[in-house]
Design a protein around this motif. Structure first.
Motif, PDB file in Angstrom:
ATOM      1  N   LYS A  50       8.566  14.889 -21.268  1.00 53.30           N
ATOM      2  CA  LYS A  50       7.339  15.455 -20.708  1.00 53.30           C
ATOM      3  C   LYS A  50       6.513  14.376 -20.015  1.00 53.30           C
ATOM      4  O   LYS A  50       6.001  14.584 -18.909  1.00 53.30           O
ATOM      5  N   PHE A  51       6.388  13.212 -20.635  1.00 52.67           N
ATOM      6  CA  PHE A  51       5.609  12.134 -20.017  1.00 52.67           C
ATOM      7  C   PHE A  51       6.259  11.654 -18.725  1.00 52.67           C
ATOM      8  O   PHE A  51       5.566  11.300 -17.764  1.00 52.67           O
ATOM      9  N   LEU A  52       7.582  11.657 -18.685  1.00 55.52           N
ATOM     10  CA  LEU A  52       8.253  11.318 -17.428  1.00 55.52           C
ATOM     11  C   LEU A  52       7.874  12.326 -16.342  1.00 55.52           C
ATOM     12  O   LEU A  52       7.582  11.948 -15.197  1.00 55.52           O
ATOM     13  N   CYS A  53       7.886  13.604 -16.693  1.00 58.14           N
ATOM     14  CA  CYS A  53       7.521  14.638 -15.725  1.00 58.14           C
ATOM     15  C   CYS A  53       6.066  14.494 -15.283  1.00 58.14           C
ATOM     16  O   CYS A  53       5.741  14.687 -14.105  1.00 58.14           O
ATOM     17  N   ILE A  54       5.186  14.175 -16.222  1.00 55.09           N
ATOM     18  CA  ILE A  54       3.775  13.988 -15.870  1.00 55.09           C
ATOM     19  C   ILE A  54       3.624  12.826 -14.898  1.00 55.09           C
ATOM     20  O   ILE A  54       2.870  12.904 -13.919  1.00 55.09           O
ATOM     21  N   SER A  55       4.365  11.739 -15.145  1.00 52.10           N
ATOM     22  CA  SER A  55       4.270  10.595 -14.231  1.00 52.10           C
ATOM     23  C   SER A  55       4.754  10.979 -12.838  1.00 52.10           C
ATOM     24  O   SER A  55       4.213  10.520 -11.830  1.00 52.10           O
ATOM     25  N   SER A  56       5.758  11.853 -12.769  1.00 52.00           N
ATOM     26  CA  SER A  56       6.261  12.318 -11.483  1.00 52.00           C
ATOM     27  C   SER A  56       5.235  13.197 -10.779  1.00 52.00           C
ATOM     28  O   SER A  56       4.985  13.059  -9.573  1.00 52.00           O
ATOM     29  N   THR A  57       4.626  14.108 -11.530  1.00 51.72           N
ATOM     30  CA  THR A  57       3.599  14.974 -10.955  1.00 51.72           C
ATOM     31  C   THR A  57       2.402  14.160 -10.488  1.00 51.72           C
ATOM     32  O   THR A  57       1.838  14.414  -9.417  1.00 51.72           O
ATOM     33  N   ASN A  58       1.996  13.185 -11.296  1.00 53.03           N
ATOM     34  CA  ASN A  58       0.885  12.310 -10.910  1.00 53.03           C
ATOM     35  C   ASN A  58       1.181  11.595  -9.603  1.00 53.03           C
ATOM     36  O   ASN A  58       0.309  11.450  -8.735  1.00 53.03           O
ATOM     37  N   LEU A  59       2.415  11.121  -9.469  1.00 53.45           N
ATOM     38  CA  LEU A  59       2.786  10.386  -8.264  1.00 53.45           C
ATOM     39  C   LEU A  59       2.796  11.317  -7.051  1.00 53.45           C
ATOM     40  O   LEU A  59       2.414  10.916  -5.947  1.00 53.45           O
ATOM     41  N   ASP A  60       3.237  12.562  -7.251  1.00 56.86           N
ATOM     42  CA  ASP A  60       3.165  13.541  -6.164  1.00 56.86           C
ATOM     43  C   ASP A  60       1.728  13.670  -5.666  1.00 56.86           C
ATOM     44  O   ASP A  60       1.462  13.623  -4.458  1.00 56.86           O
ATOM     45  N   GLU A  61       0.797  13.876  -6.595  1.00 52.09           N
ATOM     46  CA  GLU A  61      -0.603  14.043  -6.205  1.00 52.09           C
ATOM     47  C   GLU A  61      -1.152  12.767  -5.581  1.00 52.09           C
ATOM     48  O   GLU A  61      -1.976  12.825  -4.654  1.00 52.09           O
ATOM     49  N   PHE A  62      -0.703  11.628  -6.057  1.00 52.91           N
ATOM     50  CA  PHE A  62      -1.139  10.356  -5.481  1.00 52.91           C
ATOM     51  C   PHE A  62      -0.798  10.309  -3.992  1.00 52.91           C
ATOM     52  O   PHE A  62      -1.617   9.900  -3.157  1.00 52.91           O
ATOM     53  N   PHE A  63       0.408  10.738  -3.653  1.00 54.03           N
ATOM     54  CA  PHE A  63       0.797  10.738  -2.244  1.00 54.03           C
ATOM     55  C   PHE A  63       0.091  11.847  -1.473  1.00 54.03           C
ATOM     56  O   PHE A  63      -0.340  11.641  -0.329  1.00 54.03           O
ATOM     57  N   GLU A  64      -0.030  13.016  -2.080  1.00 51.70           N
ATOM     58  CA  GLU A  64      -0.644  14.150  -1.390  1.00 51.70           C
ATOM     59  C   GLU A  64      -2.106  13.897  -1.043  1.00 51.70           C
ATOM     60  O   GLU A  64      -2.615  14.432  -0.056  1.00 51.70           O
ATOM     61  N   VAL A  65      -2.786  13.111  -1.852  1.00 49.94           N
ATOM     62  CA  VAL A  65      -4.226  12.926  -1.672  1.00 49.94           C
ATOM     63  C   VAL A  65      -4.572  11.493  -1.276  1.00 49.94           C
ATOM     64  O   VAL A  65      -5.114  11.240  -0.197  1.00 49.94           O
ATOM     65  N   ARG A  66      -4.224  10.529  -2.123  1.00 44.50           N
ATOM     66  CA  ARG A  66      -4.668   9.155  -1.882  1.00 44.50           C
ATOM     67  C   ARG A  66      -3.941   8.513  -0.705  1.00 44.50           C
ATOM     68  O   ARG A  66      -4.556   7.951   0.208  1.00 44.50           O
ATOM     69  N   VAL A  67      -2.607   8.567  -0.704  1.00 47.92           N
ATOM     70  CA  VAL A  67      -1.850   7.972   0.402  1.00 47.92           C
ATOM     71  C   VAL A  67      -2.138   8.725   1.694  1.00 47.92           C
ATOM     72  O   VAL A  67      -2.308   8.113   2.760  1.00 47.92           O
ATOM     73  N   ALA A  68      -2.225  10.057   1.610  1.00 45.29           N
ATOM     74  CA  ALA A  68      -2.531  10.844   2.803  1.00 45.29           C
ATOM     75  C   ALA A  68      -3.868  10.434   3.405  1.00 45.29           C
ATOM     76  O   ALA A  68      -4.000  10.279   4.629  1.00 45.29           O
ATOM     77  N   GLY A  69      -4.866  10.233   2.543  1.00 38.71           N
ATOM     78  CA  GLY A  69      -6.175   9.822   3.037  1.00 38.71           C
ATOM     79  C   GLY A  69      -6.147   8.445   3.678  1.00 38.71           C
ATOM     80  O   GLY A  69      -6.781   8.213   4.721  1.00 38.71           O
ATOM     81  N   LEU A  70      -5.413   7.521   3.075  1.00 42.04           N
ATOM     82  CA  LEU A  70      -5.308   6.174   3.650  1.00 42.04           C
ATOM     83  C   LEU A  70      -4.598   6.200   4.995  1.00 42.04           C
ATOM     84  O   LEU A  70      -4.974   5.463   5.919  1.00 42.04           O
ATOM     85  N   LYS A  71      -3.570   7.028   5.108  1.00 38.09           N
ATOM     86  CA  LYS A  71      -2.868   7.128   6.388  1.00 38.09           C
ATOM     87  C   LYS A  71      -3.803   7.643   7.484  1.00 38.09           C
ATOM     88  O   LYS A  71      -3.768   7.164   8.625  1.00 38.09           O
ATOM     89  N   GLN A  72      -4.624   8.607   7.140  1.00 36.95           N
ATOM     90  CA  GLN A  72      -5.574   9.125   8.123  1.00 36.95           C
ATOM     91  C   GLN A  72      -6.566   8.041   8.540  1.00 36.95           C
ATOM     92  O   GLN A  72      -6.871   7.880   9.726  1.00 36.95           O
ATOM     93  N   LYS A  73      -7.078   7.287   7.566  1.00 37.02           N
ATOM     94  CA  LYS A  73      -8.022   6.213   7.881  1.00 37.02           C
ATOM     95  C   LYS A  73      -7.366   5.140   8.736  1.00 37.02           C
ATOM     96  O   LYS A  73      -7.975   4.607   9.668  1.00 37.02           O
ATOM     97  N   ALA A  74      -6.116   4.805   8.404  1.00 34.26           N
ATOM     98  CA  ALA A  74      -5.411   3.762   9.158  1.00 34.26           C
ATOM     99  C   ALA A  74      -5.220   4.175  10.612  1.00 34.26           C
ATOM    100  O   ALA A  74      -5.298   3.342  11.524  1.00 34.26           O
ATOM    101  N   GLU A  75      -4.975   5.461  10.840  1.00 32.88           N
ATOM    102  CA  GLU A  75      -4.761   5.935  12.206  1.00 32.88           C
ATOM    103  C   GLU A  75      -6.059   6.021  12.993  1.00 32.88           C
ATOM    104  O   GLU A  75      -6.079   5.801  14.207  1.00 32.88           O
ATOM    105  N   LEU A  76      -7.163   6.304  12.315  1.00 37.15           N
ATOM    106  CA  LEU A  76      -8.424   6.524  13.021  1.00 37.15           C
ATOM    107  C   LEU A  76      -9.180   5.223  13.296  1.00 37.15           C
ATOM    108  O   LEU A  76      -9.518   4.919  14.441  1.00 37.15           O
ATOM    109  N   VAL A  77      -9.451   4.451  12.254  1.00 35.76           N
ATOM    110  CA  VAL A  77     -10.288   3.258  12.409  1.00 35.76           C
ATOM    111  C   VAL A  77      -9.619   2.023  11.827  1.00 35.76           C
ATOM    112  O   VAL A  77      -9.716   0.930  12.380  1.00 35.76           O
ATOM    113  N   ASN A  78      -8.941   2.191  10.680  1.00 35.91           N
ATOM    114  CA  ASN A  78      -8.308   1.093   9.938  1.00 35.91           C
ATOM    115  C   ASN A  78      -9.316   0.040   9.501  1.00 35.91           C
ATOM    116  O   ASN A  78      -9.023  -1.154   9.469  1.00 35.91           O
ATOM    117  N   ALA A  79     -10.521   0.475   9.201  1.00 35.78           N
ATOM    118  CA  ALA A  79     -11.551  -0.445   8.710  1.00 35.78           C
ATOM    119  C   ALA A  79     -11.684  -0.287   7.201  1.00 35.78           C
ATOM    120  O   ALA A  79     -11.530   0.814   6.664  1.00 35.78           O
TER     121      ALA A  79
END
Length: 699
Positions: A50-79
């Motif tokens: 179960k903890f392995l699955c939770i770590s996988s789900t957490n990583l999914d959300e990390f990419f869906e939200v945090r990495v996605a947001g950073l990619k948008q910032k990098a493309e727009l201003v990168n400041a």
């Protein structure tokens, strides 16, 4: 001269980027601590899965939200936008390297530790080479009856362009040989796994009685029979892949007339947001990986090659499928305080004195009962409640519906933008409105994250406000999985404060002034800064000074700088931060008196508790808010005091338990890394959660 005044003044200013840990890196470190639970042999085997699955789900959300947001910032201003002053492109490079390490560790844990351990217990994941004749026959029939009627293989040519790939769906890229039925040469095809089918299929027990817990991945069945999908053509390769997309919703709240309709309209777009990560089978040829990367407009740094199922989190289904109590945590029944039992006069008890619950050690039933009894009580005139996350089927919502149908004034503030719970919240909002409740969606530009209930009851001496304030959501399921505090009170000042906050949320008027509650986005942030500074003042005058704070995340730069200044003054500071912590403890001349620990165990730590010793006149607060920018400035939050001495003592004892934990605690170093706490020689093992399961505030 006091000891504090002898401390050297640091040359580094307290807002220097070097003093702040990168938020995304800290979040990945938390996920690593979750993954360590999957590797801990003291944890029951299926719980490790179960903890392995939770770590996988957490990583999914990390990419869906945090990495996605950073990619948008990098493309727009990168400041740089965070206190560590890292440009988004630099942050993406660093966290990408750490994320790749984490993914490799996840699959090593699955393949080298969990699968062999499960097999030793008779729970097997069978590869195609391990299927016997009986199993092959059953799986062939499964393919013919369950898969073939709903699967749609798509050969790629100008008339059949590359399909839209659903966020986090299971897909296959297939290499083809020969020509199709129309004589055309087609090199590639895409097969999309049916969403309705399980990703892990349990094989029936064999006639011999063995194989009761034999499982096969859906991907293995598709691999085995992929040739049947392309008659007259040869298949030279079949490789699973999954793409992760930006899943943050964008709703311009200033430009919409109906927030519910706007959010409802945006939900389908989440499935097809910009791509941020591609996962492929580890044996997928580079040319095919590059082909997919080009299709999804991703770089090679966004490619994750995995040795196993691309959707590890689907293994969570085994916890319900496999009936092996010996491989799970032993059953735990939360305590039901006698004063709140089924025969107790709930309102009389609360009017007599404040009552505190610590979930899941204390039952959540009194919270549900609080609303249920109010719905049935003829003396109750009105019920007001905030709902952030409550689940699609909620006993709390059932009680609110009953109250509205009974003619009571029911007002519910539903937060439609609770991430990934939007659809459920839209459904319950519609249900409440249909029953006659007044439903509002908070304040434009601010999420309503406060957890509060107000019940107005007519009694012989007039109207009284009964309130429940919590650190967590009105969600019975998570109340058994998350640690949270809930406070019942009939204190007039507290009741009036909650009344004022509901007025503000519904009428949008200005709160005239709260007596007890520190509310965000108004008073909470300056109040926390002032209380930290007050402790620093006590230390500078040679008086004892201490802060103990427990929360999920510590990010906000001004609060971190205030803690640094307090440490320089000599304040002893203990922080229990479950997840993200951007503060660096133990930095010479800056944070030498600050200690940070994270506790990861059976239950998800979710309580927010802030204690200020205040030179012998201590204050203790519970809150719905973490010390983050969003909680202080972009959300409606509550932070409320615990004043009844018995309850103050209980929460303080429980904080001390977490500070003494030498089993499930992780200690943060100034370099941003965590080390697991271990008992000293001759010291007894202490796990705070286990001790709390034995009784409240057990020392």
């Amino acid at each position: 001269m006091t000891a504090a005044s002898n401390m050297p003044v640091p040359e580094t200013p307290l807002d220097a980027p070097v003093l702040f840990i990168n938020r995304e890196l800290s979040l990945l470190e938390f996920n690593d601590r979750v993954l360590e639970q999957a590797r801990d042999t003291d944890v029951p085997l299926l719980e490790r899965l179960k903890f392995l699955c939770i770590s996988s789900t957490n990583l999914d959300e990390f990419f869906e939200v945090r990495v996605a947001g950073l990619k948008q910032k990098a493309e727009l201003v990168n400041a740089p936008t965070d206190a560590d002053n890292r440009a988004p492109s630099d942050a993406l490079r660093v966290i990408g390297a750490r994320a790749h390490e984490l993914v490799e560790k996840q699959y090593a844990t699955l393949n080298d530790e969990l699968i062999p351990a499960l097999e030793s217990q008779g729970i097997r994941f069978l590869r195609r080479s391990e299927w016997n004749a009986e199993q092959r026959a059953w799986l062939a029939e499964y393919f013919e009856e369950e898969l073939l009627p709903v699967i749609s293989p798509l050969g790629l040519d100008p008339a059949h362009p590359f399909p839209r790939i659903l966020n986090k769906s299971l897909n296959f890229i297939v290499s083809l040989d020969g020509t199709d039925g129309f004589g055309r040469k087609i090199e590639h095809a895409v097969v999309q796994a049916p969403r309705a089918l399980p990703r892990v299929i349990q094989l029936p027990a064999q006639e011999s009685g063995s194989g009761t817990h034999d499982f096969v991945f859906l991907s293995s069945i598709i691999h085995e029979h992929v040739g049947d999908l392309f008659p007259s053509m040869g298949t030279s390769g079949c490789y699973q892949f999954r793409v992760t997309r930006n899943s943050d919703l964008f709703v311009d709240e200033e430009e919409v007339d109906d927030l519910l309709r706007a959010v409802e309209g945006e939900l389908p777009s989440r499935r097809y947001g910009d791509c941020v990560r591609l996962e492929v089978a580890h044996n997928c040829p580079q040319e095919l990986s590059d082909y997919l990367l080009a299709r999804f407009i991703l770089g090679r740094e966004d490619l994750y090659q995995v040795n196993g199922p691309v959707n590890v989190n689907r293994l969570m289904s085994l916890l319900d499928t496999v009936d092996r109590p010996d491989l799970k945590y032993s059953a735990y029944t939360p305590r039901l305080p006698a004063e709140l039992g089924p025969n107790a006069d709930l309102f009389a008890e609360i009017r007599a004195h404040d009552v505190l619950l610590h979930h899941p050690f204390d039952s959540f039933l009194p919270v549900i009962d609080f609303v249920r009894r109010a719905a049935a009580d003829t003396r109750v005139l009105a019920i007001k409640q905030t709902l952030y996350r409550t689940g699609p089927e909620s006993a709390v919502v059932d009680a609110l519906v009953d109250a509205a149908r009974a003619g009571k004034e029911v007002t519910v503030v539903v937060e439609l933008r609770a991430r990934f719970d939007e659809a459920d919240n839209i459904a319950l909002a519609n249900r409440l409105q249909a029953a006659g409740a007044h439903v509002v969606y908070g304040v434009v530009g601010y999420k309503t994250h406060a957890k509060m209930t107000l019940i107005v009851r007519r009694e012989t001496d007039g109207l009284h406000n009964y309130v429940h304030l919590g650190t967590g959501n009105y969600h019975p399921k998570t109340a058994r999985l998350y640690t949270d505090y809930g406070l019942f009170s009939c204190d007039p000042d507290l009741g009036n404060d909650v009344h004022e906050m509901f007025l503000q949320l519904t009428s949008l008027g200005k709160v005239s002034g709260l007596a007890r509650i520190l509310d965000a986005p108004f008073r909470l942030h300056p109040a926390i800064i002032d209380k930290i500074a007050r402790e620093a003042g006590h230390a500078e005058r040679g008086r004892p000074a201490r802060i103990v704070a427990k929360m999920n995340s510590l990010v906000e730069p001004q609060v971190i700088q205030a803690l640094y200044a307090a440490s320089q003054a000599g304040v002893e500071i203990d922080l229990i931060v479950r997840g993200v912590c951007c503060l660096r403890p133990g930095v010479p001349d800056v944070s030498e008196t600050i200690r940070v620990r994270s506790v990861v165990g059976r239950f998800l730590e979710h309580t927010r508790v802030f204690r200020f010793d205040n030179d012998g006149e201590p204050e203790l607060y519970l809150a719905s808010a973490d010390w983050m920018d969003r909680n202080f400035f972009r959300r409606v939050e509550t932070c409320f005091p615990v004043t009844r001495p018995a309850l103050y003592d209980r929460v303080s004892r429980e904080l001390d338990l977490y500070l003494a934990d030498n089993s499930q605690a992780w200690l943060l170093g100034s370099d941003g890394s965590y080390q697991r706490a271990r008992p000293a020689e001759g010291e007894a093992v202490l796990a705070a959660q286990k001790r709390l399961m034995e009784g409240p505030g057990q020392a």
